[in-house]
Design an enzyme around this catalytic site. Structure first.
Site, PDB file in Angstrom:
ATOM      1  N   GLU A 124     -17.718 -82.554  -1.850  1.00  0.00           N
ATOM      2  CA  GLU A 124     -17.747 -83.793  -2.644  1.00  0.00           C
ATOM      3  C   GLU A 124     -17.695 -85.029  -1.741  1.00  0.00           C
ATOM      4  O   GLU A 124     -18.377 -86.022  -1.994  1.00  0.00           O
ATOM      5  CB  GLU A 124     -16.581 -83.795  -3.642  1.00  0.00           C
ATOM      6  CG  GLU A 124     -16.754 -82.737  -4.731  1.00  0.00           C
ATOM      7  CD  GLU A 124     -15.537 -82.626  -5.638  1.00  0.00           C
ATOM      8  OE1 GLU A 124     -14.460 -82.242  -5.139  1.00  0.00           O
ATOM      9  OE2 GLU A 124     -15.655 -82.920  -6.840  1.00  0.00           O
TER      10      GLU A 124
ATOM     11  N   GLY B 193     -13.619 -80.326  -2.357  1.00  0.00           N
ATOM     12  CA  GLY B 193     -13.515 -81.757  -2.071  1.00  0.00           C
ATOM     13  C   GLY B 193     -14.252 -82.148  -0.793  1.00  0.00           C
ATOM     14  O   GLY B 193     -14.633 -83.311  -0.629  1.00  0.00           O
TER      15      GLY B 193
ATOM     16  N   ALA C 198      -9.929 -79.936  -1.276  1.00  0.00           N
ATOM     17  CA  ALA C 198      -8.648 -80.614  -1.484  1.00  0.00           C
ATOM     18  C   ALA C 198      -7.560 -79.624  -1.064  1.00  0.00           C
ATOM     19  O   ALA C 198      -7.796 -78.411  -1.010  1.00  0.00           O
ATOM     20  CB  ALA C 198      -8.503 -81.002  -2.946  1.00  0.00           C
TER      21      ALA C 198
ATOM     22  N   GLU D  72     -14.151 -74.127  -6.808  1.00  0.00           N
ATOM     23  CA  GLU D  72     -12.981 -74.434  -7.636  1.00  0.00           C
ATOM     24  C   GLU D  72     -12.746 -73.396  -8.730  1.00  0.00           C
ATOM     25  O   GLU D  72     -11.599 -73.146  -9.112  1.00  0.00           O
ATOM     26  CB  GLU D  72     -13.122 -75.828  -8.265  1.00  0.00           C
ATOM     27  CG  GLU D  72     -12.941 -76.986  -7.285  1.00  0.00           C
ATOM     28  CD  GLU D  72     -14.210 -77.377  -6.551  1.00  0.00           C
ATOM     29  OE1 GLU D  72     -15.216 -76.645  -6.659  1.00  0.00           O
ATOM     30  OE2 GLU D  72     -14.194 -78.402  -5.862  1.00  0.00           O
TER      31      GLU D  72
HETATM   32  N1  COA Z   1      -6.168 -76.265   1.119  1.00  0.00           N
HETATM   33  C1  COA Z   1      -5.079 -75.979   1.829  1.00  0.00           C
HETATM   34  N2  COA Z   1      -5.093 -75.163   2.904  1.00  0.00           N
HETATM   35  C2  COA Z   1      -6.268 -74.623   3.247  1.00  0.00           C
HETATM   36  C3  COA Z   1      -7.456 -74.875   2.539  1.00  0.00           C
HETATM   37  C4  COA Z   1      -7.384 -75.747   1.424  1.00  0.00           C
HETATM   38  N3  COA Z   1      -8.456 -76.093   0.703  1.00  0.00           N
HETATM   39  N4  COA Z   1      -8.471 -74.185   3.125  1.00  0.00           N
HETATM   40  C5  COA Z   1      -7.928 -73.543   4.154  1.00  0.00           C
HETATM   41  N5  COA Z   1      -6.600 -73.799   4.239  1.00  0.00           N
HETATM   42  C6  COA Z   1      -5.630 -73.300   5.221  1.00  0.00           C
HETATM   43  C7  COA Z   1      -5.242 -71.853   4.962  1.00  0.00           C
HETATM   44  O1  COA Z   1      -4.254 -71.770   3.971  1.00  0.00           O
HETATM   45  C8  COA Z   1      -4.749 -71.449   6.329  1.00  0.00           C
HETATM   46  O2  COA Z   1      -3.471 -72.018   6.526  1.00  0.00           O
HETATM   47  P1  COA Z   1      -2.279 -71.117   7.204  1.00  0.00           P
HETATM   48  O3  COA Z   1      -2.805 -70.786   8.573  1.00  0.00           O
HETATM   49  O4  COA Z   1      -1.118 -72.059   7.221  1.00  0.00           O
HETATM   50  O5  COA Z   1      -2.126 -69.922   6.329  1.00  0.00           O
HETATM   51  C9  COA Z   1      -5.701 -72.197   7.272  1.00  0.00           C
HETATM   52  O6  COA Z   1      -6.234 -73.266   6.517  1.00  0.00           O
HETATM   53  C10 COA Z   1      -6.835 -71.339   7.759  1.00  0.00           C
HETATM   54  O7  COA Z   1      -7.514 -70.808   6.647  1.00  0.00           O
HETATM   55  P2  COA Z   1      -7.825 -69.243   6.458  1.00  0.00           P
HETATM   56  O8  COA Z   1      -8.003 -68.975   5.004  1.00  0.00           O
HETATM   57  O9  COA Z   1      -6.812 -68.435   7.188  1.00  0.00           O
HETATM   58  O10 COA Z   1      -9.219 -69.146   7.248  1.00  0.00           O
HETATM   59  P3  COA Z   1     -10.431 -68.141   6.980  1.00  0.00           P
HETATM   60  O11 COA Z   1     -11.362 -68.361   8.114  1.00  0.00           O
HETATM   61  O12 COA Z   1      -9.947 -66.780   6.693  1.00  0.00           O
HETATM   62  O13 COA Z   1     -11.110 -68.695   5.607  1.00  0.00           O
HETATM   63  C11 COA Z   1     -11.952 -70.382   4.099  1.00  0.00           C
HETATM   64  C12 COA Z   1     -11.681 -69.972   5.557  1.00  0.00           C
HETATM   65  C13 COA Z   1     -12.402 -71.830   4.113  1.00  0.00           C
HETATM   66  C14 COA Z   1     -13.072 -69.492   3.524  1.00  0.00           C
HETATM   67  C15 COA Z   1     -10.680 -70.212   3.248  1.00  0.00           C
HETATM   68  O14 COA Z   1      -9.627 -70.878   3.898  1.00  0.00           O
HETATM   69  C16 COA Z   1     -10.787 -70.762   1.842  1.00  0.00           C
HETATM   70  O15 COA Z   1     -11.346 -70.116   0.972  1.00  0.00           O
HETATM   71  N6  COA Z   1     -10.231 -71.974   1.623  1.00  0.00           N
HETATM   72  C17 COA Z   1     -10.176 -72.578   0.317  1.00  0.00           C
HETATM   73  C18 COA Z   1     -11.508 -73.149  -0.081  1.00  0.00           C
HETATM   74  C19 COA Z   1     -11.426 -73.767  -1.459  1.00  0.00           C
HETATM   75  O16 COA Z   1     -11.167 -73.094  -2.439  1.00  0.00           O
HETATM   76  N7  COA Z   1     -11.671 -75.077  -1.534  1.00  0.00           N
HETATM   77  C20 COA Z   1     -11.637 -75.791  -2.766  1.00  0.00           C
HETATM   78  C21 COA Z   1     -10.295 -76.326  -3.026  1.00  0.00           C
HETATM   79  S1  COA Z   1     -10.273 -77.243  -4.541  1.00  0.00           S
END
Ligand code: COA
Length: 261
Positions: free
Chosen positions: A115, A112, A67, A135
């Site tokens: 999910e 999400g 999400a 989460e």
């Molecule tokens: N919600 C909003 N934005 C997200 C996102 C999420 N769940 N997952 C990634 N993004 C965004 C990042 O903020 C970043 O945006 P920006 O370029 O404007 O800063 C962009 O996507 C790229 O992500 P980034 O973190 O730079 O890539 P990465 O390759 O270093 O890492 C992940 C990838 C997926 C490991 C990392 O983005 C992450 O941990 N995301 C969250 C996962 C999460 O907790 N999901 C559950 C949410 S309830």
């Protein structure tokens, strides 16, 4: 199907291809994207020309990385319940859809996103897919049905481990746990596998496919007796023209032509 802002929807030969299209945000599901999913599945349920759905994410990095955290960060206790119930409702529409829905998951399939994939009837992953419910890192738990569907798919012990640690697992491990059906090297191959499975399903009796969805889902409904659901669904199948066609074609040693009636 009309154009949407966050989801590409393309229909070809009876298959609706949905691509979550927020590549710069790892295809994170914001409210608008979820509502688009609701609108789309409202159409899918009744639309005669759409026979099956494939859901994937834009680009190679992510199916859906969860999400949208920028929206989650603004929640309060009152709207958080609505947030979860709303997502659960939309994912239930997918799970209960009488047409096969397959997730092709490439890259990050988290929160999400995991999910959403679990709400689909099957999951086909690329070798680089990574699954997880991270989460807890944000001080929350899965809210779009993940605590339930993950436990159903992988069992209590592994579900607890994945949700409590927030660890990610690779595609092969996900397959060994029963979280995904198949793992293919590339997205093209994963799509081809999904299309192959869908083509096979589309050659079967559509009403029977819908009854299978209802009966399988009944296993997990405490208020429903799944055996009763099965007997009722079996009887509904026998009322259909497809039943007549299937049994007659077998006895006449020819291929059946099903009409979904
Ligand atoms: N919600 C909003 N934005 C997200 C996102 C999420 N769940 N997952 C990634 N993004 C965004 C990042 O903020 C970043 O945006 P920006 O370029 O404007 O800063 C962009 O996507 C790229 O992500 P980034 O973190 O730079 O890539 P990465 O390759 O270093 O890492 C992940 C990838 C997926 C490991 C990392 O983005 C992450 O941990 N995301 C969250 C996962 C999460 O907790 N999901 C559950 C949410 S309830």
């Amino acid at each position: 199907m009309e154009d949407f802002r966050n989801i590409l929807a393309q229909e070809k030969d009876g298959v609706l291809y949905l691509t979550v299209n927020r590549e710069d945000k790892m295809n994170a599901l914001n409210f608008a994207t979820l509502e688009e999913l609701r609108e789309i599945f409202d159409v899918v349920i009744d639309n005669k020309s759409i026979k099956a759905v494939i859901i994937t994410g834009a680009g190679e990095k992510a199916f859906v990385a969860g999400a949208d955290i920028s929206e989650i960060a603004e929640l309060n206790e009152v709207n958080a319940r609505k947030f979860a119930e709303n997502g659960q409702e939309i994912f239930s529409m997918i799970e209960n859809c009488h047409k096969p829905v397959i997730a092709v998951t490439n890259g990050y399939t988290l929160g999400g996103g995991c999910e959403l994939a679990m709400a689909c009837h099957m999951r086909i992953a690329t070798a680089n897919a990574k699954f997880g419910q991270p989460e807890v890192n944000l001080g929350i738990i899965p809210g779009y049905g993940g605590t339930q569907r993950l436990t159903i798919l992988v069992g209590r012990g592994k579900a607890n481990e994945l949700m409590m640690t927030g660890d990610m697992i690779g595609a092969e491990e996900a397959k060994s746990l029963g979280l995904v059906n198949h793992v293919l090297s590339t997205k093209e191959e994963a799509m081809a596998m999904a299309e192959q499975i869908i083509a096979k399903i589309m050659s079967k009796a559509p009403l029977a496919i819908g009854m299978i969805v209802d009966c399988v889902n009944a296993v997990y409904l405490s208020e429903e007796n799944g055996y009763q659901t099965e007997a009722n669904s079996f009887a509904r199948c026998v009322k259909s023209g497809d039943y007549k066609e299937g049994t007659t074609a077998f006895l006449e040693k020819r291929k059946p032509v099903f009409k979904g009636e």
